[in-house]
Design an enzyme around this catalytic site. Structure first.
Site, short mmCIF file in Angstrom:
data_model
loop_
_atom_site.label_atom_id
_atom_site.label_comp_id
_atom_site.label_asym_id
_atom_site.label_seq_id
_atom_site.Cartn_x
_atom_site.Cartn_y
_atom_site.Cartn_z
N THR A 250 0.86 -1.22 -0.09
CA THR A 250 -0.12 -0.03 -0.03
C THR A 250 0.97 1.17 -0.03
OG1 THR A 250 -1.74 -1.20 1.27
CG2 THR A 250 -1.76 1.25 1.29
N LYS B 145 -7.04 1.40 -3.23
CA LYS B 145 -6.67 0.71 -2.00
C LYS B 145 -6.74 2.15 -0.86
CE LYS B 145 -5.27 -1.66 1.58
NZ LYS B 145 -4.19 -2.45 2.02
N LYS C 112 0.39 5.28 8.69
CA LYS C 112 1.16 5.39 7.34
C LYS C 112 -0.03 5.60 6.03
CE LYS C 112 1.76 1.65 4.85
NZ LYS C 112 1.30 0.90 3.92
P1 NA7 Z 1 4.85 -6.21 7.99
O1 NA7 Z 1 4.27 -7.64 8.64
O2 NA7 Z 1 5.47 -5.11 8.72
O3 NA7 Z 1 5.79 -6.55 6.81
C1 NA7 Z 1 6.60 -5.46 6.33
C2 NA7 Z 1 7.54 -5.99 5.14
O4 NA7 Z 1 8.24 -5.13 4.80
C3 NA7 Z 1 8.50 -7.00 5.89
O5 NA7 Z 1 8.91 -7.83 4.86
C4 NA7 Z 1 9.89 -6.21 6.05
O6 NA7 Z 1 10.83 -6.78 6.26
C5 NA7 Z 1 9.69 -5.29 4.94
N1 NA7 Z 1 10.44 -3.94 5.11
C6 NA7 Z 1 10.28 -2.98 5.63
N2 NA7 Z 1 11.06 -2.20 5.66
C7 NA7 Z 1 11.87 -2.45 4.80
C8 NA7 Z 1 13.07 -1.67 4.11
N3 NA7 Z 1 13.43 -0.70 4.22
N4 NA7 Z 1 13.66 -2.57 3.04
C9 NA7 Z 1 13.39 -3.80 2.78
N5 NA7 Z 1 12.25 -4.42 3.20
C10 NA7 Z 1 11.53 -3.80 4.32
O7 NA7 Z 1 3.72 -5.70 7.00
P2 NA7 Z 1 2.46 -6.23 6.20
O8 NA7 Z 1 2.71 -7.60 5.63
O9 NA7 Z 1 1.16 -6.48 7.25
O10 NA7 Z 1 2.16 -5.23 5.26
C11 NA7 Z 1 2.76 -5.19 4.00
C12 NA7 Z 1 1.85 -3.90 3.22
O11 NA7 Z 1 0.67 -4.64 2.97
C13 NA7 Z 1 1.81 -2.71 3.84
O12 NA7 Z 1 1.86 -1.79 2.78
C14 NA7 Z 1 0.51 -2.54 4.44
O13 NA7 Z 1 -0.11 -1.20 4.63
C15 NA7 Z 1 -0.29 -3.52 3.61
P3 NA7 Z 1 11.36 -7.36 7.77
O14 NA7 Z 1 10.85 -8.66 7.81
O15 NA7 Z 1 11.18 -6.04 8.44
O16 NA7 Z 1 13.05 -7.32 7.48
#
Ligand code: NA7
Length: 286
Positions: A95, A170, A238
């Protein structure tokens, strides 16, 4: 098909499970590598960088937290754009603001890659069960090509128009969610103060012609005081900020949503950002 899936958070994990179940060959990457382990045990291949993950894929999919995560994973060093090649299709299920989707589409097009934005409604349970509601923006013919891949993840898929229209839908949908959480919270607190039993209130709401799964789900977490995370409060803030930005871009009034955003912000500032989105309501109880 050969699919690269990046971002194994709450939403991404459920989707990877269903892609494997559907028989695809899936390569996974996650910033925190350990989160790949359960999926490697179920047959996925783990990559060390986003570029490596996408190198041999036909389809590149990701569901990442926010704009910063997209900047790092798509545009950053060893990011997706440094590993892709002509003929692939990229699908962003995060999103984000529609302008982010448009920037992605332009960057991919420069490399001969098609792109659709395909964010999802639903949270942890719907993702795990393949019951998401997907909204898509991008070229219709590209959407038609990837639709069979999205079907095992979802209950419905709606095509909304050109690039950015999935992301726009969305945010419009989450504008309703945020308003519903605020309305539910205010009503439930009023009900309790006026002497009603909270579960009785939910039971009545459930049979009315204004019933809502949000009222059922979020209301139940409130009654049970169980704020374990299906959709994190920090991501609700967010989204509230993205909605405010979209409203500003379009000079569209959002007085109720702006107010609801203050409730969410107060709850985040109170330290509940990792809890479920329904924890926003706790800010109204203070
Ligand atoms: P989560 O469970 O908080 O997962 C977020 C994912 O994004 C997770 O794989 C994180 O990796 C990844 N992440 C966060 N910051 C980074 C950066 N800087 N670089 C690479 N990867 C990152 O969120 P949800 O699955 O509930 O939601 C995901 C989306 O769908 C979001 O936009 C919602 O609003 C809807 P991590 O495991 O923390 O290393």
């Amino acid at each position: 098909m050969k699919i690269a899936y990046l971002g194994l958070g709450i939403m991404g994990s459920g989707m990877v499970g269903n892609l494997l179940q559907a028989g695809h060959s899936v390569t996974v990457w996650n910033r925190t590598p350990d989160r790949c382990t359960p999926w490697v045990e179920k047959g996925a291949t783990q990559a060390n960088t986003p570029a490596q993950a996408v190198a041999n894929a036909e389809i590149v999919m990701y569901c990442l937290s926010n704009e910063e995560a997209i900047a790092d994973t798509v545009f950053g060093e060893d990011g997706i754009l440094s590993g892709v090649h002509q003929g692939q299709i990229a699908i962003d299920m995060s999103t984000v603001h529609p302008n982010t989707s448009r920037r992605e589409a332009v960057a991919y097009a420069e490399k001969g890659i098609e792109f659709i934005d395909a964010p999802v409604f639903g949270s942890k349970n719907e993702s795990a069960a393949g019951g998401l509601w997907i909204v898509v923006g991008g070229k219709k013919e590209v959407f038609e090509k990837v639709k069979p891949i999205l079907e095992p993840l979802s209950e419905t898929i709606h095509y909304m128009g050109e690039t950015g229209m999935g992301a726009t839908m969305k945010l419009v949908g989450n504008a309703v969610v945020i308003s519903q959480i605020e309305a539910l919270g205010e009503a439930m607190i009023l009900a309790k103060k006026a002497g009603l039993n909270p579960q009785d209130v939910l039971d009545v709401l459930h049979v009315t012609d204004f019933k809502s799964p949000i009222f059922d789900g979020m209301g139940s977490t409130l009654v049970k005081r169980d704020f374990s995370t299906s959709f994190a409060l920090k991501w609700l803030l967010k989204d509230a900020n993205l909605i405010a930005q979209l409203a500003q871009d379009n000079n569209s009034p959002i007085p109720a949503i702006a107010l609801a955003r203050e409730t969410v912000k107060a709850a985040v500032n109170h330290g509940w950002s990792e809890e479920n989105a329904s924890a926003a309501i706790k800010a109204l109880e203070l």
